[in-house]
Design a protein around this motif. Structure first.
Motif, mmCIF file in Angstrom:
data_model
loop_
_atom_site.group_PDB
_atom_site.id
_atom_site.type_symbol
_atom_site.label_atom_id
_atom_site.label_comp_id
_atom_site.label_asym_id
_atom_site.label_seq_id
_atom_site.Cartn_x
_atom_site.Cartn_y
_atom_site.Cartn_z
ATOM 1 N N GLN A 58 0.840 -1.187 0.000
ATOM 2 C CA GLN A 58 0.000 0.000 0.000
ATOM 3 C C GLN A 58 0.878 1.240 0.000
ATOM 4 O OE1 GLN A 58 -0.359 -1.700 3.443
ATOM 5 N NE2 GLN A 58 -0.960 -3.442 2.161
ATOM 6 N N TYR A 59 0.368 2.307 -0.560
ATOM 7 C CA TYR A 59 1.092 3.557 -0.595
ATOM 8 C C TYR A 59 0.099 4.691 -0.405
ATOM 9 C CZ TYR A 59 4.039 7.389 -2.155
ATOM 10 O OH TYR A 59 4.743 8.557 -2.232
ATOM 11 N N TYR A 60 0.503 5.706 0.356
ATOM 12 C CA TYR A 60 -0.369 6.812 0.699
ATOM 13 C C TYR A 60 0.284 8.147 0.391
ATOM 14 C CZ TYR A 60 -2.450 3.145 3.606
ATOM 15 O OH TYR A 60 -3.012 1.976 4.062
ATOM 16 N N THR A 61 -0.540 9.119 0.095
ATOM 17 C CA THR A 61 -0.030 10.468 0.024
ATOM 18 C C THR A 61 0.342 10.919 1.434
ATOM 19 O OG1 THR A 61 -0.461 12.666 -0.910
ATOM 20 C CG2 THR A 61 -2.248 11.641 0.316
ATOM 21 N N GLU A 62 1.328 11.791 1.529
ATOM 22 C CA GLU A 62 1.903 12.148 2.819
ATOM 23 C C GLU A 62 0.866 12.697 3.793
ATOM 24 O OE1 GLU A 62 4.818 12.187 5.613
ATOM 25 O OE2 GLU A 62 5.019 11.455 3.556
ATOM 26 N N SER A 63 -0.083 13.441 3.311
ATOM 27 C CA SER A 63 -1.028 14.116 4.191
ATOM 28 C C SER A 63 -1.980 13.169 4.925
ATOM 29 C CB SER A 63 -1.846 15.147 3.405
ATOM 30 O OG SER A 63 -2.652 14.523 2.422
ATOM 31 N N VAL A 64 -2.094 11.927 4.467
ATOM 32 C CA VAL A 64 -3.012 10.992 5.118
ATOM 33 C C VAL A 64 -2.295 9.846 5.810
ATOM 34 C CG1 VAL A 64 -4.738 11.556 3.384
ATOM 35 C CG2 VAL A 64 -3.402 9.449 3.146
ATOM 36 N N LYS A 65 -0.986 9.783 5.716
ATOM 37 C CA LYS A 65 -0.239 8.705 6.352
ATOM 38 C C LYS A 65 -0.481 8.708 7.857
ATOM 39 C CE LYS A 65 3.545 8.196 3.034
ATOM 40 N NZ LYS A 65 5.000 8.347 2.794
ATOM 41 N N GLY A 66 -0.735 7.536 8.388
ATOM 42 C CA GLY A 66 -1.015 7.404 9.803
ATOM 43 C C GLY A 66 -2.461 7.619 10.168
ATOM 44 N N ARG A 67 -3.252 8.128 9.239
ATOM 45 C CA ARG A 67 -4.665 8.379 9.500
ATOM 46 C C ARG A 67 -5.580 7.502 8.652
ATOM 47 N NH1 ARG A 67 -6.941 13.021 8.350
ATOM 48 N NH2 ARG A 67 -5.501 13.585 6.650
ATOM 49 N N PHE A 68 -5.171 7.224 7.424
ATOM 50 C CA PHE A 68 -5.982 6.434 6.494
ATOM 51 C C PHE A 68 -5.344 5.070 6.299
ATOM 52 C CE2 PHE A 68 -8.008 10.104 3.838
ATOM 53 C CZ PHE A 68 -8.414 10.723 5.000
ATOM 54 N N THR A 69 -6.189 4.069 6.084
ATOM 55 C CA THR A 69 -5.727 2.730 5.786
ATOM 56 C C THR A 69 -6.520 2.165 4.622
ATOM 57 O OG1 THR A 69 -5.123 2.309 8.101
ATOM 58 C CG2 THR A 69 -5.343 0.403 6.655
ATOM 59 N N ILE A 70 -5.818 1.740 3.592
ATOM 60 C CA ILE A 70 -6.465 1.100 2.461
ATOM 61 C C ILE A 70 -6.339 -0.410 2.619
ATOM 62 C CG2 ILE A 70 -4.403 1.201 0.991
ATOM 63 C CD1 ILE A 70 -6.299 1.658 -1.404
ATOM 64 N N SER A 71 -7.395 -1.118 2.301
ATOM 65 C CA SER A 71 -7.389 -2.570 2.387
ATOM 66 C C SER A 71 -8.316 -3.131 1.324
ATOM 67 C CB SER A 71 -7.820 -3.040 3.785
ATOM 68 O OG SER A 71 -9.148 -2.637 4.065
ATOM 69 N N ARG A 72 -8.234 -4.430 1.133
ATOM 70 C CA ARG A 72 -9.121 -5.040 0.155
ATOM 71 C C ARG A 72 -9.527 -6.429 0.589
ATOM 72 N NH1 ARG A 72 -6.056 -4.712 -5.307
ATOM 73 N NH2 ARG A 72 -8.031 -5.617 -6.069
ATOM 74 N N ASP A 73 -10.714 -6.811 0.165
ATOM 75 C CA ASP A 73 -11.237 -8.148 0.378
ATOM 76 C C ASP A 73 -11.608 -8.669 -1.000
ATOM 77 O OD1 ASP A 73 -12.619 -10.473 0.949
ATOM 78 O OD2 ASP A 73 -13.650 -9.641 2.684
ATOM 79 N N ASN A 74 -10.693 -9.407 -1.592
ATOM 80 C CA ASN A 74 -10.919 -9.860 -2.956
ATOM 81 C C ASN A 74 -12.071 -10.851 -3.062
ATOM 82 O OD1 ASN A 74 -8.936 -8.258 -4.117
ATOM 83 N ND2 ASN A 74 -7.332 -9.806 -3.877
ATOM 84 N N ALA A 75 -12.332 -11.588 -1.990
ATOM 85 C CA ALA A 75 -13.465 -12.504 -1.996
ATOM 86 C C ALA A 75 -14.784 -11.745 -2.111
ATOM 87 C CB ALA A 75 -13.460 -13.370 -0.748
ATOM 88 N N GLU A 76 -14.818 -10.535 -1.555
ATOM 89 C CA GLU A 76 -16.005 -9.691 -1.631
ATOM 90 C C GLU A 76 -15.929 -8.703 -2.788
ATOM 91 O OE1 GLU A 76 -18.007 -11.608 1.282
ATOM 92 O OE2 GLU A 76 -18.770 -9.896 0.142
ATOM 93 N N ASN A 77 -14.816 -8.716 -3.503
ATOM 94 C CA ASN A 77 -14.624 -7.809 -4.638
ATOM 95 C C ASN A 77 -14.769 -6.351 -4.205
ATOM 96 O OD1 ASN A 77 -13.748 -8.567 -7.215
ATOM 97 N ND2 ASN A 77 -15.694 -8.025 -8.177
ATOM 98 N N THR A 78 -14.164 -6.039 -3.074
ATOM 99 C CA THR A 78 -14.325 -4.726 -2.472
ATOM 100 C C THR A 78 -12.996 -4.203 -1.942
ATOM 101 O OG1 THR A 78 -16.597 -5.262 -1.823
ATOM 102 C CG2 THR A 78 -15.567 -3.395 -0.727
ATOM 103 N N VAL A 79 -12.779 -2.913 -2.113
ATOM 104 C CA VAL A 79 -11.642 -2.214 -1.537
ATOM 105 C C VAL A 79 -12.174 -1.173 -0.569
ATOM 106 C CG1 VAL A 79 -9.703 -0.667 -2.012
ATOM 107 C CG2 VAL A 79 -10.109 -2.638 -3.479
ATOM 108 N N TYR A 80 -11.469 -0.997 0.539
ATOM 109 C CA TYR A 80 -11.910 -0.093 1.587
ATOM 110 C C TYR A 80 -10.891 1.010 1.815
ATOM 111 C CZ TYR A 80 -14.902 -4.086 2.656
ATOM 112 O OH TYR A 80 -15.793 -5.124 2.577
ATOM 113 N N LEU A 81 -11.381 2.122 2.313
ATOM 114 C CA LEU A 81 -10.521 3.181 2.802
ATOM 115 C C LEU A 81 -11.021 3.576 4.182
ATOM 116 C CD1 LEU A 81 -8.105 5.042 2.082
ATOM 117 C CD2 LEU A 81 -9.802 6.767 1.421
ATOM 118 N N GLN A 82 -10.296 3.154 5.199
ATOM 119 C CA GLN A 82 -10.624 3.508 6.564
ATOM 120 C C GLN A 82 -9.968 4.840 6.884
ATOM 121 O OE1 GLN A 82 -12.572 1.841 9.020
ATOM 122 N NE2 GLN A 82 -12.289 3.830 10.013
#
Length: 124
Positions: A58-82
């Motif tokens: 995963q890679y983030y823009t500097e302004s959101v590092k430590g605050r945002f988390t990207i993840s994915r559930d390929n079984a659900e065919n979904t990507v998340y942004l927490q």
């Protein structure tokens, strides 16, 4: 071809949290890198985060590092942004998009399919 639908946006106070979802149909999402972008009123669309096909990178823009988390559930065919510790400057329409490339990239031109976006508004 992939169809993408974002959801989970809304109004939240500064310091709060939201989880955005990017649900895909058609082609399996595991075939693509998936990025999150955002566009605030009067501003250019900017890169937020990207996740590899397996989810191991995963890679983030500097302004959101430590605050945002990207993840994915390929079984659900979904990507998340927490998103946590939200700030008013995070207010924007958030888009997910797929890239056929085999490396992480932050440029919008590298992404072929886009969702319609979901509004995130952070009040002070």
């Amino acid at each position: 071809q992939v169809q993408l639908v974002e959801s989970g946006g809304g109004l939240v106070q500064a310091g709060g949290s939201l989880r955005l979802s990017c649900a895909a149909s058609g082609r399996t999402l595991s075939s693509y890198y998936v990025g999150w972008f955002r566009q605030a009123p009067g501003k250019e669309r900017e890169f937020v985060a990207i996740i590899s096909r397996s989810g191991n990178m995963q890679y983030y823009t500097e302004s959101v590092k430590g605050r945002f988390t990207i993840s994915r559930d390929n079984a659900e065919n979904t990507v998340y942004l927490q998103m946590s510790s939200l700030k008013p400057e995070d207010t924007a329409v958030y888009y997910c998009a797929t890239s056929p490339r085999i490396q992480l990239t932050t440029t919008t031109a590298a992404y072929d399919y886009w969702g319609q976006g979901t509004q995130v508004t952070v009040s002070s």
